[in-house]
Every structure is written in C-alpha cells, then in structure tokens.
Motif scaffolding. Structure first.
Motif, PDB file in Angstrom:
ATOM      1  N   LEU A  27       0.818  -1.221   0.000  1.00  0.00           N
ATOM      2  CA  LEU A  27       0.000   0.000   0.000  1.00  0.00           C
ATOM      3  C   LEU A  27       0.849   1.267   0.000  1.00  0.00           C
ATOM      4  O   LEU A  27       0.310   2.372   0.074  1.00  0.00           O
ATOM      5  CB  LEU A  27      -0.943   0.003   1.216  1.00  0.00           C
ATOM      6  N   HIS A  28       2.173   1.097  -0.040  1.00  0.00           N
ATOM      7  CA  HIS A  28       3.113   2.230  -0.103  1.00  0.00           C
ATOM      8  C   HIS A  28       2.900   3.202   1.056  1.00  0.00           C
ATOM      9  O   HIS A  28       2.839   4.428   0.858  1.00  0.00           O
ATOM     10  CB  HIS A  28       2.967   2.975  -1.447  1.00  0.00           C
ATOM     11  N   LEU A  29       2.803   2.648   2.245  1.00  0.00           N
ATOM     12  CA  LEU A  29       2.591   3.492   3.429  1.00  0.00           C
ATOM     13  C   LEU A  29       3.904   4.120   3.870  1.00  0.00           C
ATOM     14  O   LEU A  29       4.959   3.471   3.856  1.00  0.00           O
ATOM     15  CB  LEU A  29       2.003   2.659   4.576  1.00  0.00           C
ATOM     16  N   GLN A  30       3.811   5.371   4.292  1.00  0.00           N
ATOM     17  CA  GLN A  30       4.994   6.090   4.731  1.00  0.00           C
ATOM     18  C   GLN A  30       4.702   6.835   6.036  1.00  0.00           C
ATOM     19  O   GLN A  30       3.560   7.190   6.320  1.00  0.00           O
ATOM     20  CB  GLN A  30       5.443   7.095   3.658  1.00  0.00           C
ATOM     21  N   GLY A  31       5.768   7.095   6.800  1.00  0.00           N
ATOM     22  CA  GLY A  31       5.648   7.905   8.007  1.00  0.00           C
ATOM     23  C   GLY A  31       4.597   7.381   8.975  1.00  0.00           C
ATOM     24  O   GLY A  31       4.615   6.208   9.373  1.00  0.00           O
ATOM     25  N   GLN A  32       3.635   8.250   9.329  1.00  0.00           N
ATOM     26  CA  GLN A  32       2.592   7.915  10.300  1.00  0.00           C
ATOM     27  C   GLN A  32       1.326   7.347   9.650  1.00  0.00           C
ATOM     28  O   GLN A  32       0.288   7.253  10.303  1.00  0.00           O
ATOM     29  CB  GLN A  32       2.223   9.173  11.102  1.00  0.00           C
ATOM     30  N   GLU A  33       1.412   6.953   8.373  1.00  0.00           N
ATOM     31  CA  GLU A  33       0.199   6.491   7.690  1.00  0.00           C
ATOM     32  C   GLU A  33      -0.324   5.184   8.278  1.00  0.00           C
ATOM     33  O   GLU A  33      -1.544   4.972   8.337  1.00  0.00           O
ATOM     34  CB  GLU A  33       0.464   6.329   6.183  1.00  0.00           C
ATOM     35  N   PHE A  34       0.566   4.288   8.722  1.00  0.00           N
ATOM     36  CA  PHE A  34       0.086   3.050   9.356  1.00  0.00           C
ATOM     37  C   PHE A  34      -0.647   3.373  10.661  1.00  0.00           C
ATOM     38  O   PHE A  34      -1.710   2.810  10.940  1.00  0.00           O
ATOM     39  CB  PHE A  34       1.252   2.104   9.632  1.00  0.00           C
ATOM     40  N   ALA A  35      -0.099   4.279  11.458  1.00  0.00           N
ATOM     41  CA  ALA A  35      -0.769   4.691  12.698  1.00  0.00           C
ATOM     42  C   ALA A  35      -2.114   5.333  12.400  1.00  0.00           C
ATOM     43  O   ALA A  35      -3.094   5.133  13.135  1.00  0.00           O
ATOM     44  CB  ALA A  35       0.121   5.662  13.479  1.00  0.00           C
ATOM     45  N   THR A  36      -2.186   6.093  11.314  1.00  0.00           N
ATOM     46  CA  THR A  36      -3.455   6.715  10.922  1.00  0.00           C
ATOM     47  C   THR A  36      -4.483   5.658  10.550  1.00  0.00           C
ATOM     48  O   THR A  36      -5.671   5.780  10.868  1.00  0.00           O
ATOM     49  CB  THR A  36      -3.238   7.683   9.749  1.00  0.00           C
ATOM     50  N   LEU A  37      -4.034   4.590   9.872  1.00  0.00           N
ATOM     51  CA  LEU A  37      -4.945   3.494   9.534  1.00  0.00           C
ATOM     52  C   LEU A  37      -5.515   2.848  10.790  1.00  0.00           C
ATOM     53  O   LEU A  37      -6.695   2.476  10.831  1.00  0.00           O
ATOM     54  CB  LEU A  37      -4.220   2.426   8.710  1.00  0.00           C
ATOM     55  N   LEU A  38      -4.693   2.708  11.811  1.00  0.00           N
ATOM     56  CA  LEU A  38      -5.176   2.124  13.054  1.00  0.00           C
ATOM     57  C   LEU A  38      -6.161   3.054  13.746  1.00  0.00           C
ATOM     58  O   LEU A  38      -7.211   2.629  14.242  1.00  0.00           O
ATOM     59  CB  LEU A  38      -3.999   1.831  13.996  1.00  0.00           C
ATOM     60  N   SER A  39      -5.851   4.336  13.782  1.00  0.00           N
ATOM     61  CA  SER A  39      -6.672   5.282  14.551  1.00  0.00           C
ATOM     62  C   SER A  39      -7.996   5.598  13.873  1.00  0.00           C
ATOM     63  O   SER A  39      -8.990   5.861  14.544  1.00  0.00           O
ATOM     64  CB  SER A  39      -5.895   6.585  14.786  1.00  0.00           C
ATOM     65  N   ILE A  40      -8.033   5.561  12.538  1.00  0.00           N
ATOM     66  CA  ILE A  40      -9.251   5.971  11.835  1.00  0.00           C
ATOM     67  C   ILE A  40     -10.419   5.053  12.149  1.00  0.00           C
ATOM     68  O   ILE A  40     -11.584   5.473  12.115  1.00  0.00           O
ATOM     69  CB  ILE A  40      -8.999   6.031  10.300  1.00  0.00           C
ATOM     70  N   LEU A  41     -10.133   3.795  12.476  1.00  0.00           N
ATOM     71  CA  LEU A  41     -11.215   2.873  12.837  1.00  0.00           C
ATOM     72  C   LEU A  41     -12.009   3.414  14.014  1.00  0.00           C
ATOM     73  O   LEU A  41     -13.237   3.338  14.041  1.00  0.00           O
ATOM     74  CB  LEU A  41     -10.644   1.487  13.166  1.00  0.00           C
ATOM     75  N   TYR A  42     -11.303   3.992  14.980  1.00  0.00           N
ATOM     76  CA  TYR A  42     -11.965   4.443  16.198  1.00  0.00           C
ATOM     77  C   TYR A  42     -12.684   5.763  16.003  1.00  0.00           C
ATOM     78  O   TYR A  42     -13.589   6.101  16.760  1.00  0.00           O
ATOM     79  CB  TYR A  42     -10.947   4.518  17.337  1.00  0.00           C
ATOM     80  N   VAL A  43     -12.305   6.520  14.962  1.00  0.00           N
ATOM     81  CA  VAL A  43     -13.074   7.711  14.614  1.00  0.00           C
ATOM     82  C   VAL A  43     -14.457   7.283  14.138  1.00  0.00           C
ATOM     83  O   VAL A  43     -15.482   7.807  14.580  1.00  0.00           O
ATOM     84  CB  VAL A  43     -12.350   8.530  13.532  1.00  0.00           C
TER      85      VAL A  43
END
Length: 460
Positions: free
Chosen positions: A82-98
C-alpha cells in the motif's frame, strides 16, 4: 354454640381466604414453589442464559481479530503493497476508532481497495459497523444478570477481546504462511477475506440465538416461570422494577439523565486514560518482532501473554464479584502490570507481557461502570455507550504512541502508557470516595425512615 361457631368461623375465615398475594407476603418465592424450588429454577435459567450469551464471546473475539489484523498484516507486506509512509500506518489504526465513535451500526466490510486511501476508508467504515456491539452487549447482559453476577459475565465477554490477541495471532500465522500468492492475491489480503467472512457468518447465527430483554424475549426458549423469575431477579437487585417503576419521560429522558450526570463523564475520562495505557495491544506483533524471529514465529509468540491475561482477568473478576469490591480489583492489576514493566522496558516483549496483565483490572472497570448507573435502564444504556464510545479517543491517541523512531526500546511509549495508567488509578480512587459518600447518605436516609433492611448500595 352459634356464637362459638361464629367465633370459630371468624378465626378460620381469614386463613381459608388467603390469596396468592398474602402468601407471597409471607414467602416471596411462593409463586416459584418455595425457596428451594426457586434456587433450582434459577440455576436452570442461568444455564440457559449463559449458553445463549456465550455467542457474544465468539463475536467479540472475531470483532477484535478484525480490528487488530492490520498489525499482523504489517509483517507480510501490508505497508509495502500500500506504499505506506511515516505515520500512515498509525493513521490506519486510529481511523477505525473515529468511525467507531461517530456511528453505531452493526455490519462488516473487508479491505478491497489497493491504496492508502482505500484502506483508510475501509477501516473508517469498519469502525462504523462495529460501534454498537460492545456497549450493546454490556447493556444486554445487565438486563438479565444481577450486579453480583455481572463481573464474571463481563469478564468472560471481555476475555473475547483478550483471547482474540492470542487466537488472532495463531490464525494470522497460518493464513499468512499458507495463502501467499493463492489466486494471485497477497497473503495479507487473504487474511482480511477469511476473517471477515467468518465474522459475517457468526453474526448471522447470532440473530437467531441471542435473547431479547426479559419482558420482550421470545417465549419458546423460556418457560413462563423462568421468564417471571428473570423479571423478579432484576427487581430484587435494584429494589424497584426495572422499567415500569423507574422510567420517567421515555428514553429521551434517560439520555438527558446520562449526559448531565458528571459521574458518567468522569468515568469516560478514566476509561479513556486506561485505553491509552493499553495501546500497546495493536502493536504487539511489532514489539515481538524486535526479538529477531521470522514473521510466523513472531506471531506465535504473541499468543502466550494474552492466554495468561485472559485467565487472570477471569480470576480477578470472579473474586471481585464474590467480595463485592471493585476499586482494588481494578488498580492492583493496572498498577502491577504498568509499573513493574517500567523496570524491564529495555526488553520490549517482557514489558509488553507484564503490561498485558493490566487487562484484568480493565475488565473490572467496565463492570464498575455498569454497576454505578443501575436505573433507569435508558440512562444505563446511554451511560455505558457514552463511556465506551468516548474511551475510543484513547485508541485514536494510542495509535500514535508507538512510532517506529522510538524503537526498538520504545521507552517513551512505555512512559506514556504508565503515566496514563496512573491518571486512571487516581480518577478511580476519587470516584470510589464519592460513591462511599453517596452510600453514607443512603444509610442516613434509611435510618431516618426506620428501614431495617438495607436497599441499593453502590459497589466500591
């Protein structure tokens, strides 16, 4: 003689005309055949309930496997594809809880879009569809079980969350190791497909297995006596009827009662603080990977800590129910798991193993919330949902507590988790003091009214 006969009739008349209500005044269990018969009936009722409610544990296991499988997928090309960079993996985890916080609608969507934006949207909507499950499950069991039974049942339910970390790692290791390249799809994609399909299947089965509330449930699985006993148990536990005697102004009034009660918000913040302290959960495969093993072994090493934690959570919660005590059953595991891990933070897997034991106290904290807002049911439902939803902000923040540059020791990450655990302990202690004050007021009120038998008291 006539007078004698009349006198005799007057003495015997009331006995001959004793109705069910009068008998119940003497023996409240008379309608169930007496005390011993009621106990037997109650055991049968609980067996039926436990059997049906057990599917909630299965759903919760799958619920958290779906949430946390990104951590396992990360070990087998998820970030690269998915060509994730920087904090994008953390964003993927956090967006679920939004999505979890915003929406409460039950369903499931597997990942199908091959980009960061696609994965982000899918995780967001996954939070939407899973939002209602846990607060709904807590509310459902609180409508069937007494306060003295809730701790053990909540522990069993939440053990689904804990066990999911063990089973999820084992399942992921098998899928990721054996499905790579099948039908031209990457192994991490098969992980989402298979686990998502299993969740949907179990959810469909649950439609026909889970009961409604005691007053409205389908009658075929309960006898009339069992149904009446279920209602009686709830009345006795609260000292009043569950709905008829406590609901005033409809469900909107219950919403307002919960929103304006500062205790609800206090516990929401305490829970949020503790959720941040448990944020290592989503990164457990990453922490285990610092030991240097291959991805399959790394995932297998994730299982033992959570198997042990699940056992500890059940033991602590059951003892909490038996003693009727909550605060120390929360704080001792949290304090022990968090602060002892500080001394071994240089070895992340060992520290994470110890911190995992904090879940035992977290389970009791959920039970304490349900206990502390008993009536009316509409207020309890909103309070449990509000506390649970608000606490997901801790998962949003916690997703950014473990950045890669802080590895491999992650000392700053552990320090943040320990600090938030301490904050939660302090807030729980203040809450305990307030509930003790409310209990003293209830004691005084009953003493002034001459009530001999104690009524409802908050559990401390």
């Amino acid at each position: 003689m006539a007078a004698s006969r009349t006198s005799s009739w007057e003495k015997k008349g009331p006995v001959a005309n004793v109705g069910p209500a009068d008998v119940e005044g003497i023996d409240p269990d008379a309608e169930f055949g007496g005390h011993d018969a009621r106990k037997k009936l109650e055991r049968r009722l609980l067996r039926k309930l436990d059997l049906r409610m057990s599917i909630l544990i299965v759903i919760y296991i799958l619920n958290y496997i779906d949430r946390n499988n990104a951590g396992a997928a990360r070990l087998r090309g998820f970030e690269t594809d998915l060509h994730l960079q920087g904090q994008e993996f953390a964003t993927l985890l956090s967006i679920l809880y939004v999505g979890y916080i915003i929406m409460q609608y039950l369903s499931h969507i597997p990942i199908i879009l091959p980009s960061f934006i696609g994965a982000l949207l899918t995780r967001f909507f996954l939070g939407f569809v899973e939002a209602a499950f846990f607060p709904g499950a807590l509310f459902l069991i609180s409508k069937w079980y007494k306060r003295s039974e809730l701790g053990t049942r909540t522990a069993l339910l939440y053990c689904g969350n804990i066990i999911s970390n063990a089973f999820g790692a084992l399942i992921a290791s098998g899928i990721l190791d054996g499905m790579d390249g099948k039908l031209g799809r990457a192994a991490w994609r098969w992980l989402f497909y298979i686990e998502g399909a299993l969740t949907v299947f179990v959810a469909l089965c649950a439609i026909f297995i889970l009961p409604d509330f005691p007053a409205t449930t389908r009658k075929w699985w309960l006898s009339d006596a069992e149904r009446r006993l279920a209602l009686r148990r709830m009345e006795e536990d609260a000292g009043v009827g569950d709905e008829g005697e406590t609901e005033r102004g409809g469900h909107a009034a219950g919403l307002w009662l919960a929103v304006k009660d500062w205790k609800v918000w206090w516990m929401a913040f305490a829970m949020t603080s503790q959720v941040v302290a448990l944020s290592f959960n989503a990164y457990f495969p990453t922490l285990s990977a610092t030991m240097g093993f291959d991805p399959t072994v790394t995932l297998l090493l994730c299982a033992p800590p959570f198997v042990f934690t699940a056992i500890m959570a059940f033991v602590v919660s059951r003892h909490s129910d038996k003693t009727g005590e909550r605060f120390y059953h929360i704080t001792v595991p949290v304090f022990g798991g968090s602060y002892v891990s500080l001394y071994v933070s240089s070895v992340p897997p060992c520290a994470a193993f110890l911190m995992a034991q904090s879940y035992a106290g977290f389970v009791v904290l959920y039970t304490w919330v349900s206990n502390s807002f008993p009536r009316p049911p509409s207020k309890r439902a909103v309070a449990v949902a509000l506390v649970n939803a608000f606490s997901q902000l801790g998962n949003v923040a916690g997703s950014y507590v473990w950045p890669t540059p802080w590895g491999p020791t992650y000392r700053y990450s552990y320090a943040i988790c320990i600090a938030t655990a301490g904050c939660s302990i302090v807030m729980c202690y203040i809450f305990k003091l307030h509930l003790a004050h409310l209990n003293r007021l209830l004691d005084k009120e009953e003493e002034e009214k001459g009530v001999e038998e104690k009524g409802f008291r908050y559990l401390l």
